[in-house]
Design a protein around this motif. Structure first.
Motif, PDB file in Angstrom:
ATOM      1  N   ILE A  51       0.664  -1.136   0.000  1.00  0.00           N
ATOM      2  CA  ILE A  51      -0.108   0.102  -0.122  1.00  0.00           C
ATOM      3  C   ILE A  51       1.027   1.384  -0.306  1.00  0.00           C
ATOM      4  CG2 ILE A  51      -1.703   1.431   1.242  1.00  0.00           C
ATOM      5  CD1 ILE A  51      -2.921  -1.229   2.362  1.00  0.00           C
ATOM      6  N   VAL A  52       0.777   1.969  -0.968  1.00  0.00           N
ATOM      7  CA  VAL A  52       1.341   3.373  -1.139  1.00  0.00           C
ATOM      8  C   VAL A  52       0.632   4.489  -0.779  1.00  0.00           C
ATOM      9  CG1 VAL A  52       2.941   4.700  -2.703  1.00  0.00           C
ATOM     10  CG2 VAL A  52       2.969   2.433  -2.745  1.00  0.00           C
ATOM     11  N   THR A  53       0.852   5.188   0.440  1.00  0.00           N
ATOM     12  CA  THR A  53       0.118   6.291   0.593  1.00  0.00           C
ATOM     13  C   THR A  53       0.914   7.594   0.224  1.00  0.00           C
ATOM     14  OG1 THR A  53      -0.833   5.233   2.316  1.00  0.00           O
ATOM     15  CG2 THR A  53      -1.086   7.557   2.639  1.00  0.00           C
ATOM     16  N   VAL A  54       0.215   8.603  -0.243  1.00  0.00           N
ATOM     17  CA  VAL A  54       0.806   9.756  -0.771  1.00  0.00           C
ATOM     18  C   VAL A  54       0.096  11.057  -0.297  1.00  0.00           C
ATOM     19  CG1 VAL A  54       1.982   8.690  -2.979  1.00  0.00           C
ATOM     20  CG2 VAL A  54      -0.382   9.997  -2.993  1.00  0.00           C
ATOM     21  N   ASP A  55       0.680  12.248   0.035  1.00  0.00           N
ATOM     22  CA  ASP A  55       0.146  13.169   0.774  1.00  0.00           C
ATOM     23  C   ASP A  55       0.773  14.432   0.293  1.00  0.00           C
ATOM     24  OD1 ASP A  55      -1.274  15.113   2.204  1.00  0.00           O
ATOM     25  OD2 ASP A  55      -0.699  14.431   4.102  1.00  0.00           O
ATOM     26  N   PRO A  82      -7.595  20.554 -10.035  1.00  0.00           N
ATOM     27  CA  PRO A  82      -6.985  20.102  -8.861  1.00  0.00           C
ATOM     28  C   PRO A  82      -5.791  19.235  -9.206  1.00  0.00           C
ATOM     29  CG  PRO A  82      -8.822  18.954  -9.589  1.00  0.00           C
ATOM     30  CD  PRO A  82      -8.582  20.050 -10.289  1.00  0.00           C
ATOM     31  N   ILE A  83      -4.771  19.115  -8.014  1.00  0.00           N
ATOM     32  CA  ILE A  83      -3.439  18.395  -7.943  1.00  0.00           C
ATOM     33  C   ILE A  83      -3.936  16.972  -7.965  1.00  0.00           C
ATOM     34  CG2 ILE A  83      -2.997  18.785  -5.710  1.00  0.00           C
ATOM     35  CD1 ILE A  83      -0.151  18.598  -6.718  1.00  0.00           C
ATOM     36  N   VAL A  84      -3.389  15.977  -8.757  1.00  0.00           N
ATOM     37  CA  VAL A  84      -3.540  14.577  -8.635  1.00  0.00           C
ATOM     38  C   VAL A  84      -2.154  13.967  -8.908  1.00  0.00           C
ATOM     39  CG1 VAL A  84      -6.151  14.721  -9.551  1.00  0.00           C
ATOM     40  CG2 VAL A  84      -4.120  14.580 -11.257  1.00  0.00           C
ATOM     41  N   ILE A  85      -1.929  12.888  -8.451  1.00  0.00           N
ATOM     42  CA  ILE A  85      -0.783  12.051  -8.103  1.00  0.00           C
ATOM     43  C   ILE A  85      -0.967  10.947  -9.155  1.00  0.00           C
ATOM     44  CG2 ILE A  85       1.313  11.298  -7.160  1.00  0.00           C
ATOM     45  CD1 ILE A  85       0.996  14.105  -6.387  1.00  0.00           C
ATOM     46  N   LYS A  86       0.155  10.598  -9.985  1.00  0.00           N
ATOM     47  CA  LYS A  86      -0.216   9.341 -10.998  1.00  0.00           C
ATOM     48  C   LYS A  86       0.958   8.318 -10.377  1.00  0.00           C
ATOM     49  CE  LYS A  86      -0.257   7.857 -15.852  1.00  0.00           C
ATOM     50  NZ  LYS A  86      -0.245   8.383 -17.118  1.00  0.00           N
ATOM     51  N   GLY A  87       0.431   7.237 -10.053  1.00  0.00           N
ATOM     52  CA  GLY A  87       1.629   6.076  -9.546  1.00  0.00           C
ATOM     53  C   GLY A  87       1.626   4.889 -10.808  1.00  0.00           C
ATOM     54  N   THR A  88       2.664   4.705 -10.934  1.00  0.00           N
ATOM     55  CA  THR A  88       2.993   3.524 -11.998  1.00  0.00           C
ATOM     56  C   THR A  88       4.141   2.548 -11.268  1.00  0.00           C
ATOM     57  OG1 THR A  88       4.838   4.769 -13.103  1.00  0.00           O
ATOM     58  CG2 THR A  88       2.441   4.818 -14.062  1.00  0.00           C
ATOM     59  N   VAL A 101      -4.278   9.108  -8.224  1.00  0.00           N
ATOM     60  CA  VAL A 101      -4.821   9.359  -6.834  1.00  0.00           C
ATOM     61  C   VAL A 101      -5.209  11.171  -6.676  1.00  0.00           C
ATOM     62  CG1 VAL A 101      -4.563   7.231  -5.452  1.00  0.00           C
ATOM     63  CG2 VAL A 101      -3.092   9.100  -5.613  1.00  0.00           C
ATOM     64  N   ASP A 102      -5.833  11.463  -5.452  1.00  0.00           N
ATOM     65  CA  ASP A 102      -5.933  12.884  -5.192  1.00  0.00           C
ATOM     66  C   ASP A 102      -4.556  13.276  -4.504  1.00  0.00           C
ATOM     67  OD1 ASP A 102      -8.422  13.026  -6.326  1.00  0.00           O
ATOM     68  OD2 ASP A 102      -9.467  12.363  -4.523  1.00  0.00           O
ATOM     69  N   ALA A 103      -4.523  14.493  -4.058  1.00  0.00           N
ATOM     70  CA  ALA A 103      -3.434  14.971  -3.578  1.00  0.00           C
ATOM     71  C   ALA A 103      -3.073  14.181  -2.258  1.00  0.00           C
ATOM     72  CB  ALA A 103      -3.575  16.462  -3.074  1.00  0.00           C
ATOM     73  N   ARG A 104      -4.311  13.743  -1.569  1.00  0.00           N
ATOM     74  CA  ARG A 104      -3.977  12.801  -0.371  1.00  0.00           C
ATOM     75  C   ARG A 104      -4.985  11.498  -0.615  1.00  0.00           C
ATOM     76  NH1 ARG A 104      -5.899  15.063   5.325  1.00  0.00           N
ATOM     77  NH2 ARG A 104      -3.840  16.200   4.953  1.00  0.00           N
ATOM     78  N   LYS A 122       4.151  11.052 -10.289  1.00  0.00           N
ATOM     79  CA  LYS A 122       4.289  12.244 -10.967  1.00  0.00           C
ATOM     80  C   LYS A 122       3.136  12.846 -10.899  1.00  0.00           C
ATOM     81  CE  LYS A 122       4.101  12.540 -15.320  1.00  0.00           C
ATOM     82  NZ  LYS A 122       4.382  12.357 -16.604  1.00  0.00           N
ATOM     83  N   THR A 123       2.997  14.367 -10.897  1.00  0.00           N
ATOM     84  CA  THR A 123       1.607  14.966 -10.919  1.00  0.00           C
ATOM     85  C   THR A 123       1.261  14.907 -12.271  1.00  0.00           C
ATOM     86  OG1 THR A 123       2.971  17.040 -11.783  1.00  0.00           O
ATOM     87  CG2 THR A 123       2.766  16.423  -9.245  1.00  0.00           C
ATOM     88  N   ASP A 124      -0.036  14.652 -12.420  1.00  0.00           N
ATOM     89  CA  ASP A 124      -0.794  14.704 -13.542  1.00  0.00           C
ATOM     90  C   ASP A 124      -1.622  15.795 -13.948  1.00  0.00           C
ATOM     91  OD1 ASP A 124      -1.628  13.369 -15.813  1.00  0.00           O
ATOM     92  OD2 ASP A 124      -3.341  12.213 -14.929  1.00  0.00           O
ATOM     93  N   SER A 125      -0.989  16.914 -13.847  1.00  0.00           N
ATOM     94  CA  SER A 125      -1.579  18.375 -13.940  1.00  0.00           C
ATOM     95  C   SER A 125      -0.652  19.239 -14.581  1.00  0.00           C
ATOM     96  CB  SER A 125      -2.016  19.030 -12.553  1.00  0.00           C
ATOM     97  OG  SER A 125      -0.904  18.913 -11.623  1.00  0.00           O
ATOM     98  N   SER A 126      -1.190  20.285 -15.214  1.00  0.00           N
ATOM     99  CA  SER A 126      -0.077  21.082 -16.015  1.00  0.00           C
ATOM    100  C   SER A 126      -0.010  22.632 -15.453  1.00  0.00           C
ATOM    101  CB  SER A 126      -0.625  21.005 -17.336  1.00  0.00           C
ATOM    102  OG  SER A 126      -1.962  21.522 -17.603  1.00  0.00           O
ATOM    103  N   ARG A 127      -1.054  23.046 -14.741  1.00  0.00           N
ATOM    104  CA  ARG A 127      -1.373  24.515 -14.351  1.00  0.00           C
ATOM    105  C   ARG A 127      -1.300  24.718 -12.621  1.00  0.00           C
ATOM    106  NH1 ARG A 127      -5.208  23.905 -17.881  1.00  0.00           N
ATOM    107  NH2 ARG A 127      -6.778  24.391 -16.312  1.00  0.00           N
ATOM    108  N   TRP A 128      -0.726  23.724 -11.816  1.00  0.00           N
ATOM    109  CA  TRP A 128      -0.946  23.642 -10.534  1.00  0.00           C
ATOM    110  C   TRP A 128      -0.018  24.547  -9.832  1.00  0.00           C
ATOM    111  CZ3 TRP A 128      -4.578  23.275  -7.407  1.00  0.00           C
ATOM    112  CH2 TRP A 128      -4.341  23.079  -6.125  1.00  0.00           C
ATOM    113  N   PHE A 129       1.499  24.169 -10.256  1.00  0.00           N
ATOM    114  CA  PHE A 129       2.433  25.119  -9.391  1.00  0.00           C
ATOM    115  C   PHE A 129       3.589  25.662 -10.241  1.00  0.00           C
ATOM    116  CE2 PHE A 129       2.536  20.530  -8.278  1.00  0.00           C
ATOM    117  CZ  PHE A 129       3.944  20.221  -8.709  1.00  0.00           C
ATOM    118  N   GLY A 130       3.356  25.816 -11.416  1.00  0.00           N
ATOM    119  CA  GLY A 130       4.298  26.267 -12.529  1.00  0.00           C
ATOM    120  C   GLY A 130       5.847  25.744 -12.302  1.00  0.00           C
TER     121      GLY A 130
END
Length: 233
Positions: A51-55, A82-88, A101-104, A122-130
């Protein structure tokens, strides 16, 4: 028994229980830029639950590295996606599973084969924190003893505290046996590779010796033919 022997046996028993009760979990964090892929490796036995938990939900203003007020304001804007996290998960460069998954949030998988698994985020967003980066906290739990919710098991099966402890110890023993089987598998793999390398070296030596003998025979034959042609022999 002698008092010293009893004390030693008790100490060994306590150490064994401590080792058994230790949960297979590890925590780490790193700063992740937008679109950047960060990976780490985990050696996993076969049929092991992970189980991988990200926050990344706790994003204070100084979390942007480097950043400025405009970037932070843009991240707080309602129009920002919204920021999302992509896990592979990869095993020997083969994609095993992919989750978003979501940010948390968290995702889980079970290893189908033993080996070194690469977990990438990695983040799956393009305009979240530049151009900035956020701190991503990660917690990895490995094995039945670390991933089972024993409070839930206790409530569902109406177990006593002692029975829950025994269940936990049994799960930890199963995890240890899986690890031992995995180490044995790694040892056998390493031995096979070593034997193959030794066999290749041996055949290379044989071929090298054969080539040297053929070359020496050809040179001797050539020299004899040359001396005969010159009537020196």
């Amino acid at each position: 028994k002698h008092p010293i022997m009893r004390t030693t046996s008790l100490s060994l028993l306590l150490v064994l229980l401590a080792v058994i009760c230790v949960q297979q979990s590890s925590g780490l964090f790193f700063y992740l830029k937008e679109g950047q892929n960060k990976c780490f490796l985990e050696d996993l036995p076969k049929d092991t639950v992970v189980i991988v938990t990200v926050d990344a939900s706790d994003i204070p203003e100084n979390a942007v590295l480097p950043g400025d007020a405009s970037e932070f304001s843009r991240r707080k804007n309602a129009d920002t996606e919204p920021i999302v996290i992509k896990g592979t998960i990869f095993l020997d460069k083969q994609l095993i599973i992919e989750n978003t998954v979501d940010a948390r949030g968290r995702f889980a998988f079970t290893s189908q084969e033993p080996g070194e698994h690469k977990i990438c985020l990695k983040t799956d967003s393009s305009r979240w924190f530049g151009a900035g980066a956020i701190k991503l906290d990660i917690n990895v739990q490995i094995g039945e003893a670390a991933t089972n919710d024993y409070e839930e098991i206790k409530a569902l099966e109406q177990l006593s505290d002692l029975e829950v402890t025994i269940r936990h110890l049994n799960d930890r023993v199963v995890d240890i046996r899986k690890e031992q089987a995995y180490f044995k598998y790694r040892e056998e793999t390493l031995r096979d590779e070593s034997e193959m390398a030794n066999a290749n070296v041996m055949w290379f030596s044989f071929i090298q010796t054969f080539v040297l003998l053929v070359s020496a025979s050809w040179q001797i034959y050539h020299l004899k033919s040359f001396f005969k042609a010159k009537k020196m022999v």
